[in-house]
Design an enzyme around this catalytic site. Structure first.
Site, PDB file in Angstrom:
ATOM      1  N   GLY A  11      17.668  14.969  16.486  1.00 14.66           N
ATOM      2  CA  GLY A  11      17.115  13.691  17.130  1.00 14.66           C
ATOM      3  C   GLY A  11      15.604  13.576  16.714  1.00 14.66           C
ATOM      4  N   CYS A  12      14.812  13.012  17.610  1.00 12.65           N
ATOM      5  CA  CYS A  12      13.455  12.771  17.171  1.00 12.65           C
ATOM      6  C   CYS A  12      12.695  14.014  16.346  1.00 12.65           C
ATOM      7  CB  CYS A  12      12.606  12.391  18.429  1.00 12.65           C
ATOM      8  SG  CYS A  12      10.805  12.290  18.098  1.00 12.65           S
ATOM      9  N   PHE A  13      12.110  13.500  15.138  1.00 15.24           N
ATOM     10  CA  PHE A  13      11.542  14.842  14.549  1.00 15.24           C
ATOM     11  C   PHE A  13      10.414  15.216  15.254  1.00 15.24           C
ATOM     12  CE2 PHE A  13      10.317  11.703  10.927  1.00 15.24           C
ATOM     13  CZ  PHE A  13       9.542  10.986  11.792  1.00 15.24           C
ATOM     14  N   TRP A  14       9.526  14.516  16.228  1.00 15.81           N
ATOM     15  CA  TRP A  14       8.586  14.999  16.948  1.00 15.81           C
ATOM     16  C   TRP A  14       8.801  16.156  17.898  1.00 15.81           C
ATOM     17  CZ3 TRP A  14       6.645   9.481  19.017  1.00 15.81           C
ATOM     18  CH2 TRP A  14       5.954   8.871  17.953  1.00 15.81           C
ATOM     19  N   CYS A  15      10.092  15.895  18.458  1.00 16.41           N
ATOM     20  CA  CYS A  15      10.585  17.136  19.367  1.00 16.41           C
ATOM     21  C   CYS A  15      10.921  18.344  18.613  1.00 16.41           C
ATOM     22  CB  CYS A  15      11.872  16.485  20.054  1.00 16.41           C
ATOM     23  SG  CYS A  15      11.634  15.169  21.210  1.00 16.41           S
TER      24      CYS A  15
END
Length: 180
Positions: A11-15
């Site tokens: 998913g989102c690479f920030w997460c």
């Protein structure tokens, strides 16, 4: 033993970056893009969903401290591997669940980890194993994004922070000590 690398899309690479920054034995976490056809894609291009890339993290880890198998188990615990081309409200192939092995041994370990994860879920695991043909680092402003922007960015407050709290609670024994 020398450090190794793992490339994962959850998913989102920030997460994903925020989660793995906490893990004992992980010495570096880089956000980037893998699995697509565009050379040197930008965040804007990947977000449109036409490049074929997934938002990924490339982990550098010490296998004497944490094994690749353990990293994969943490990966499956940090996202929902039963959601096809999405994680929560993030929808598109760029948010798919994928493992990009660096070696035949990592590919075999990925297959075994998918089987283990399947035993823990009541829906099929949709995580793919894809060849790592190229990996491109994300733009600098994505680096340590949650650490820098987490208190001010609405997405981080609503999505990343709760995911990170849940992960820290579930895997406390595998995490670096947190600042008080």
């Amino acid at each position: 033993m020398a450090e190794q690398q793992a490339t994962l899309a959850g998913g989102c690479f920030w997460c994903t970056e925020a989660v793995f920054n906490d893990v004992i034995g992980v010495t570096k976490v880089e956000s980037g893009y893998a699995g697509g056809t565009t050379v040197n894609p930008t965040y804007k291009e990947v977000c449109v969903g036409d490049t074929g890339h997934a938002e990924t993290v490339r982990l550098t880890f010490d296998p004497d401290v944490i094994s690749y198998d353990n990293l994969l188990d943490l990966f499956f615990g940090a996202h929902d591997p039963t959601q096809l081309n999405r994680q929560g409200n993030d929808i598109g192939t760029q948010y798919r669940s994928a493992i990009f092995p660096h070696s035949p041994e990592q590919e075999a370990a990925a297959r075994a980890a998918i089987a283990r994860a399947g035993a823990d879920h009541d829906r099929p695991i949709v995580t793919t194993i894809e060849p790592l043909t190229a990996w491109y680092p994300a733009e600098d402003y994505h680096r340590d994004y949650f650490d820098r922007e987490g208190d001010n960015n609405p997405y981080c407050i609503a999505v990343v922070a709760p995911k990170l709290r849940k992960f820290r609670k579930s895997f406390a024994n595998m995490l670096k000590p947190q600042d008080a």
